[in-house]
Each structure stands twice: as structure tokens, then as C-alpha cells.
Design a protein around this motif. Structure first.
Motif, short mmCIF file in Angstrom:
data_model
loop_
_atom_site.label_atom_id
_atom_site.label_comp_id
_atom_site.label_asym_id
_atom_site.label_seq_id
_atom_site.Cartn_x
_atom_site.Cartn_y
_atom_site.Cartn_z
N ALA A 182 0.30 17.54 -25.49
CA ALA A 182 -0.78 17.32 -24.52
C ALA A 182 -0.29 17.56 -23.09
N VAL A 183 0.93 17.12 -22.81
CA VAL A 183 1.53 17.37 -21.48
C VAL A 183 1.68 18.87 -21.27
N ALA A 184 2.10 19.58 -22.30
CA ALA A 184 2.24 21.04 -22.19
C ALA A 184 0.89 21.68 -21.85
N ILE A 185 -0.18 21.20 -22.49
CA ILE A 185 -1.52 21.72 -22.19
C ILE A 185 -1.87 21.44 -20.73
N CYS A 186 -1.61 20.22 -20.28
CA CYS A 186 -1.89 19.86 -18.88
C CYS A 186 -1.10 20.73 -17.91
N THR B 123 3.92 11.37 -7.95
CA THR B 123 4.83 12.21 -8.73
C THR B 123 4.02 13.26 -9.50
N THR B 124 4.69 14.26 -9.99
CA THR B 124 3.99 15.29 -10.77
C THR B 124 3.56 14.68 -12.10
N LEU B 125 2.58 15.29 -12.71
CA LEU B 125 2.06 14.79 -13.98
C LEU B 125 3.16 14.72 -15.04
N VAL B 126 3.92 15.79 -15.17
CA VAL B 126 4.98 15.82 -16.19
C VAL B 126 6.00 14.72 -15.94
#
Length: 195
Positions: free
Chosen positions: A12-16, A51-54
Motif C-alpha cells: 500500500a505504501v508503494a502504491i501511495c 515527515t514524508t508518507l513513507v
């Protein structure tokens, strides 16, 4: 959290982040999409350090898994209410509604999978409830020729198959009940596109 939950979280993080997912050995696509949306909204409204999402997800993955669990829990609770409401309206029987709503409480294994995990099973439950609602609407409809049922069944079949391959037996139902070969053909094409 357990391994599948972390796998879906990372995908899901990769998709974001606009990247492709690594977990492709079974569909689970809808799980990743719902979790990606949940992560984006959680990051948007809960990021005091900017901070960044990741980075935020990797620093506190359990928080994002827990929020996703809550989102899925709310989705499944609401769909159960809707299923009961539609069943009562269409059948005039509270017993049919209760039977449809309580069938999931038969085994502890079902309860464990549907209400406590971020995995395909809870999403498959959601899609299947929508499928049963569509069947009720179709069965009691005066005009079964309406193309909206072809669209509904195609969308739900694609979503179900995109969630887990165990949805496959339900693909047959619309092929049996939809009138005319043209509608059946459009259903198959629509299901492939939806998947």
C-alpha cells in the motif's frame, strides 16, 4: 500485526509512493487499494512533524495497520446493517435478514479473520455482502432486463476476483440468472475489465 498485514502495508505504501507492488502471488488488490487510501488520509491528517508518507509509515507501521483495521471494521459493520435493511425490505422477513447477518458468527475462525486482520478475507466479506444485496435486488426486481444488473454483477465480480481467487464460484451465478446471451456476454466482458 502479522506477516500478511505487513506485506499489504508495504504494498500500500508503494502504491501511495507511485511504485509497483511486490506482492503479486495472489490478488489482494482491493486490500492494497483500501489500505493505500487509508494511509494517505491518515498521513494527511496526522503528520505533526511534516515527515514524508513513507518515513511516517516506516517509523510507526502498527499505527497504520490499526487504522486500516478500524476502516475495514467500520466498512463491514455498515455493510451488515445495509444487508439486513435490504433483506427486510425485499423479503418482509426479519428472520431472513437475521440469518444473512448472523451466518458469519458461526465459527471462531470466521470471526478471527473477518474482524481482526488486514487481509483479503474481510474485503471479500464486504464484496460478498454487496453481491448478496445485488442478488436480492435482482430477484425482487420487476424489470430484470435492466442493464444496471449486468454492470453491478460485473463490477462486483471483478472486485471479488481482484480480492481473492476463492470468489471464482460466484462468477457463474450471473451467467445463470441474467436474461439473454447479450447480457451474459456483456457481463463477462465487464467482469474482465473490472478485474
Amino acid at each position: 500485526a502479522n506477516d500478511p498485514e505487513y506485506i499489504y502495508l508495504i504494498n500500500a505504501v508503494a502504491i501511495c509512493d507511485g511504485k509497483s507492488v511486490g506482492h503479486i502471488d495472489n490478488p489482494g488488490t482491493t486490500v492494497m487499494q483500501i489500505e493505500a487510501l487509508t494511509i494517505c488520509f491518515t498521513h494527511l491528517f496526522s503528520n505533526p512533524n511534516q515527515t514524508t508518507l513513507v518515513t511516517q509509515v516506516l517509523k510507526n507501521p502498527d499505527k497504520f495497520i490499526e487504522v486500516t483495521r478500524i476502516v475495514i471494521l467500520v466498512m463491514n459493520s455498515l455493510i451488515l446493517l445495509l444487508l439486513g435493511f435490504v433483506a427486510i425490505k425485499k423479503t418482509d422477513s426479519i428472520w431472513v435478514a437475521l440469518l444473512l447477518q448472523t451466518a458469519i458468527f458461526i465459527t471462531p475462525n470466521t470471526l478471527n479473520h473477518l474482524w481482526t486482520k488486514v487481509s483479503p478475507e474481510p474485503i471479500l466479506f464486504f464484496v460478498t455482502c454487496l453481491y448478496v444485496i445485488t442478488i436480492l435486488l435482482f430477484y425482487f426486481a420487476k424489470e430484470k432486463q435492466n442493464y444496471k444488473y449486468v454492470i453491478y454483477f460485473a463490477l462486483l465480480t471483478g472486485a471479488g476476483l481482484g480480492t481473492k481467487a476463492t470468489f471464482l464460484p460466484l462468477v457463474i451465478f450471473p451467467l445463470i440468472v441474467l436474461p439473454t446471451y447479450k447480457r451474459k456476454f456483456l457481463y463477462v466482458i465487464g467482469a474482465v475489465v473490472s478485474f
